[in-house]
Design a protein around this motif. Structure first.
Motif, PDB file in Angstrom:
ATOM      1  N   ALA A 293       0.833  -1.199   0.000  1.00  0.00           N
ATOM      2  CA  ALA A 293       0.000   0.000   0.000  1.00  0.00           C
ATOM      3  C   ALA A 293       0.869   1.250   0.000  1.00  0.00           C
ATOM      4  O   ALA A 293       0.623   2.200  -0.758  1.00  0.00           O
ATOM      5  N   ARG A 294       1.908   1.254   0.852  1.00  0.00           N
ATOM      6  CA  ARG A 294       2.780   2.427   0.917  1.00  0.00           C
ATOM      7  C   ARG A 294       3.455   2.681  -0.426  1.00  0.00           C
ATOM      8  O   ARG A 294       3.561   3.836  -0.866  1.00  0.00           O
ATOM      9  N   THR A 295       3.887   1.626  -1.081  1.00  0.00           N
ATOM     10  CA  THR A 295       4.517   1.783  -2.397  1.00  0.00           C
ATOM     11  C   THR A 295       3.557   2.400  -3.409  1.00  0.00           C
ATOM     12  O   THR A 295       3.919   3.295  -4.183  1.00  0.00           O
ATOM     13  N   LEU A 296       2.307   1.929  -3.392  1.00  0.00           N
ATOM     14  CA  LEU A 296       1.317   2.449  -4.330  1.00  0.00           C
ATOM     15  C   LEU A 296       0.955   3.905  -4.013  1.00  0.00           C
ATOM     16  O   LEU A 296       0.847   4.739  -4.917  1.00  0.00           O
ATOM     17  N   PHE A 297       0.777   4.219  -2.746  1.00  0.00           N
ATOM     18  CA  PHE A 297       0.474   5.603  -2.380  1.00  0.00           C
ATOM     19  C   PHE A 297       1.625   6.527  -2.776  1.00  0.00           C
ATOM     20  O   PHE A 297       1.408   7.652  -3.251  1.00  0.00           O
ATOM     21  N   SER A 298       2.840   6.039  -2.572  1.00  0.00           N
ATOM     22  CA  SER A 298       4.013   6.832  -2.943  1.00  0.00           C
ATOM     23  C   SER A 298       4.046   7.085  -4.444  1.00  0.00           C
ATOM     24  O   SER A 298       4.363   8.196  -4.895  1.00  0.00           O
TER      25      SER A 298
END
Length: 399
Positions: A293-298
């Motif tokens: 999720a963090r990778t996608l939000f980034s």
């Protein structure tokens, strides 16, 4: 509507005080009588004795039919009594005798509008709005011009006037309501045109879905988005819109799986669609894939640095993974971009608290609670009126 006292103030610039330098020169008995009637008329109006005021100014125009200022005074009195046709007649006489009285001409436009004579009113209001005799009178003429255009069905012209007025007063509730009504009517016309000329088209399915979403009927909205996607699978944004409707309609595993497929389809065609990337991040977050999720939000923030919801989500995911210091810049940026966003304020207060910045945390938490309290009474209305392109981040004080 105008306050009667306000109109009297607006016309004050027309009506000259009868004395040295006025149209009545010299000290003959005729001029003395005019001055007396004029003074008595002013006094009667100020004391609310309107019948007496009318009689005095009628005496003036009997003695001097060409005295434009006296006709203007009568126009104001008639207007204050909602006698709009009589007011228009009086202002018309004032302008006939003295065309240079720009205020009287503007007031003729106002009175004609209120009397329902749009043919006479519109050109006068247009002139006064373009070259206002005063700021207040120009604003009143612009407001009535917008109303006149609306009645005539000239919605684009009405919107142009509204935008000009909003540039000076962006928080005016009446103006904002008028703009909402104008846009709603334009939208209704467009939908009616789609029904007439493109029944069963992909665009009609799409707009029907959007209307259903605004009413909270996500199940039917998803059905309409499916029909649109079936008709035109390459339509930009259609698979993402279907995914969002599915996620809003159901929190279940099946809905998430179908939404994921639709988002991946969207990204196959449009790899830089940051909204779709954000939604995939939300699915990963819901399913416990916090790193993914963090990778996608980034990635969504890289593509669109001012994407507030993705900034909040990126901050939230960084905190979940124990990297609170990294979360703060994203959350601070979200607050700068959207100072009224509750979730941004709440998440930032959490981050500050974890970093030991108690004063900052207390400030953000207090602001969050102010926003939540203020929004509580209008939340449902706001949700009905404002359709978001993505699911917004939320603030849960239990988390």
């Amino acid at each position: 509507m105008f306050r009667t006292g306000g109109l009297w103030s607006l016309v004050a610039g027309i009506v000259l005080v009868l004395g040295p330098g006025t149209p009545l020169r010299g000290q003959d008995s005729g001029n003395d009588r005019l001055r007396q009637h004029f003074a008595k008329g002013d006094q009667a109006y100020r004391e609310g004795r309107l019948d007496d005021a009318v009689r005095e100014f009628e005496q003036v125009v009997r003695l001097r039919p060409d005295l434009a200022e006296a006709h203007a005074k009568l126009g104001v009195i008639h207007y204050s009594r909602n006698q709009f046709q009589a007011a228009a007649g009086a202002f018309r006489e004032a302008v006939r005798h003295k065309p240079a009285l720009a205020r009287a001409e503007a007031l003729l436009g106002i009175a004609s509008m209120r009397a329902g004579d749009l043919v006479e009113a519109v050109p006068l209001l247009e002139k006064a709005a373009a070259r206002p005799p005063s700021a207040d009178l120009g604003r009143q003429c612009s407001l009535l011009l917008m109303e006149a255009y609306h009645k005539l069905g000239r919605l684009d012209a009405a919107l142009d006037v509204a935008r000009t007025l909003l540039a000076d007063d962006p928080d005016d509730a009446d103006l904002l309501y008028s703009v909402y009504r104008l846009h709603s009517e334009l939208g209704s016309r467009a939908v009616a045109g789609l029904v007439r000329s493109a029944a069963g088209s992909v665009r009609l399915h799409q707009v029907t879905a959007e209307m259903l979403e605004s009413q909270g009927d996500y199940i039917q909205a998803a059905d309409q988005y499916r029909k649109a996607a079936d008709k035109d699978p390459a339509l930009p944004g259609i698979h993402r819109a279907l995914a969002v409707a599915l996620l809003n309609a159901s929190p279940g595993d099946d809905a998430r799986a179908e939404a994921r497929r639709e988002l991946e389809t969207e990204l196959d065609a449009h790899p830089s669609d940051f909204h779709s990337i954000y939604e995939l991040g939300e699915i990963e977050w819901t399913e416990g894939g916090f790193d993914a999720a963090r990778t996608l939000f980034s990635r969504a923030v890289e593509l669109h640095p001012d994407f507030v919801e993705a900034l909040i989500a990126l901050g939230k995911s960084a905190m979940r993974l124990g990297d609170t210091a990294a979360a703060v810049p994203h959350l601070e940026r979200a607050v700068r971009l959207a100072p009224e966003n509750e979730a941004a304020r709440y998440r930032l207060s959490q981050a500050y608290r974890r970093l030991g910045r108690s004063a900052d945390a207390d400030r953000e938490l207090a602001r969050f609670r102010e926003l939540r309290e203020a929004a509580a009474s209008i939340g449902e209305i706001y949700r009905q009126v404002l359709r978001k392109p993505v699911r917004a981040q939320e603030a849960d004080e239990s988390q």
